[in-house]
Design a protein around this motif. Structure first.
Motif, short mmCIF file in Angstrom:
data_model
loop_
_atom_site.label_atom_id
_atom_site.label_comp_id
_atom_site.label_asym_id
_atom_site.label_seq_id
_atom_site.Cartn_x
_atom_site.Cartn_y
_atom_site.Cartn_z
N GLN A 3 -55.93 -15.46 12.84
CA GLN A 3 -54.99 -14.56 13.63
C GLN A 3 -54.22 -15.55 14.55
O GLN A 3 -54.01 -15.39 15.55
CB GLN A 3 -56.99 -14.86 14.93
CG GLN A 3 -57.63 -14.37 14.94
CD GLN A 3 -57.62 -12.41 15.11
OE1 GLN A 3 -56.56 -12.22 15.72
NE2 GLN A 3 -57.64 -11.62 13.62
N THR A 4 -53.53 -16.61 13.51
CA THR A 4 -52.42 -17.58 14.07
C THR A 4 -51.65 -17.22 12.59
O THR A 4 -51.96 -17.05 11.72
CB THR A 4 -52.70 -18.86 13.63
OG1 THR A 4 -53.96 -18.81 15.29
CG2 THR A 4 -51.28 -19.68 14.54
N CYS A 59 -41.19 -4.01 18.15
CA CYS A 59 -42.27 -3.88 18.06
C CYS A 59 -43.02 -2.97 18.81
O CYS A 59 -44.01 -2.59 18.58
CB CYS A 59 -42.79 -4.90 18.77
SG CYS A 59 -44.27 -5.47 19.31
N THR A 63 -46.01 -0.56 16.87
CA THR A 63 -47.04 -0.08 17.27
C THR A 63 -47.74 1.09 17.73
O THR A 63 -48.95 0.67 17.31
CB THR A 63 -47.66 -1.60 19.08
OG1 THR A 63 -46.89 -2.83 18.64
CG2 THR A 63 -48.62 -1.31 19.53
N GLY A 126 -50.28 -3.06 24.27
CA GLY A 126 -50.46 -3.60 23.16
C GLY A 126 -49.05 -4.12 22.52
O GLY A 126 -49.83 -5.17 21.92
N CYS A 127 -47.64 -4.10 23.38
CA CYS A 127 -46.54 -5.02 22.29
C CYS A 127 -46.58 -5.76 22.28
O CYS A 127 -47.16 -6.71 23.19
CB CYS A 127 -45.62 -3.89 22.45
SG CYS A 127 -44.20 -4.56 21.83
N LEU A 128 -46.58 -6.56 21.42
CA LEU A 128 -47.06 -8.34 21.08
C LEU A 128 -45.86 -8.75 21.94
O LEU A 128 -45.65 -9.99 22.27
CB LEU A 128 -47.46 -8.93 19.57
CG LEU A 128 -46.96 -9.18 18.68
CD1 LEU A 128 -45.81 -10.09 18.85
CD2 LEU A 128 -47.30 -8.58 17.43
N VAL A 129 -44.32 -8.33 21.65
CA VAL A 129 -43.58 -8.99 22.04
C VAL A 129 -43.55 -8.34 23.26
O VAL A 129 -43.34 -9.40 24.40
CB VAL A 129 -42.32 -7.66 21.27
CG1 VAL A 129 -40.84 -8.29 21.37
CG2 VAL A 129 -42.16 -8.17 19.79
N ASN A 131 -45.52 -8.53 25.72
CA ASN A 131 -46.68 -8.89 26.53
C ASN A 131 -46.15 -10.13 25.88
O ASN A 131 -46.80 -11.49 26.97
CB ASN A 131 -47.76 -8.78 25.46
CG ASN A 131 -48.69 -7.50 25.98
OD1 ASN A 131 -47.82 -6.78 26.86
ND2 ASN A 131 -49.47 -6.96 25.08
N SER A 132 -45.93 -11.39 25.15
CA SER A 132 -45.08 -12.00 25.81
C SER A 132 -44.09 -12.54 26.44
O SER A 132 -42.97 -13.67 26.37
CB SER A 132 -44.71 -12.48 23.61
OG SER A 132 -45.59 -12.58 22.82
#
Length: 144
Positions: A3-4, A59, A63, A126-129, A131-132
């Motif tokens: 998960q990393t 991203c 996604t 759900g876009c991790l970018v 979300n960051s």
């Protein structure tokens, strides 16, 4: 699967305000520079600001495509324009807002349009970018 994950990007200064981005796991390099809106900026070369906005776009696309594939929604085309607003806040430049305009052309719009609208929102969440980031994201999807 772990998960990393770690992503290495290196930069090498070339000249003036120009550098070259590379990664040991990628075949291409990208030239980047200070954008022309800033003192001694260089026109016509990718800037950190452009790369920031491209991270949002790429991203979101990745996604959306992954989710659409999981839901078996077929597309003929996908594109997305994103316009990000950079402004001075409390003495610092920050991206305060990014407005996304995905255009999704479905193979079977009569069958998949409602699902595709739902998936467009799901991909935004759900876009991790994004979300960051602190940047406000506004999305207006066009699906046909």
């Amino acid at each position: 699967m772990s998960q990393t994950h770690f992503y290495e990007v290196n930069i090498q200064w070339k000249d003036a305000r120009i550098g070259e981005l590379s990664s040991p796991v990628l075949n291409q390099t990208i030239e980047c520079a200070t954008p022309p809106e800033f003192p001694n900026g260089v026109p016509g070369i990718w800037s950190p600001e452009h790369l920031f906005v491209s991270a949002i776009n790429s991203c979101y696309m990745a996604t959306f495509l992954a989710i659409a594939q999981n839901f078996k929604v077929e597309m003929e085309d996908f594109s997305c324009k994103t316009i990000a607003k950079l402004e001075m806040v409390d003495g610092k430049y920050i991206f305060t807002q990014a407005e996304m305009f995905p255009v999704i052309k479905l193979t079977n719009p009569d069958k998949d349009a409602v699902t595709a609208h739902r998936l467009a929102k799901k991909a935004e969440a759900g876009c991790l970018v994004t979300n960051s980031m602190k940047t406000e994201i506004i999305m207006t999807a066009q699906i046909s």
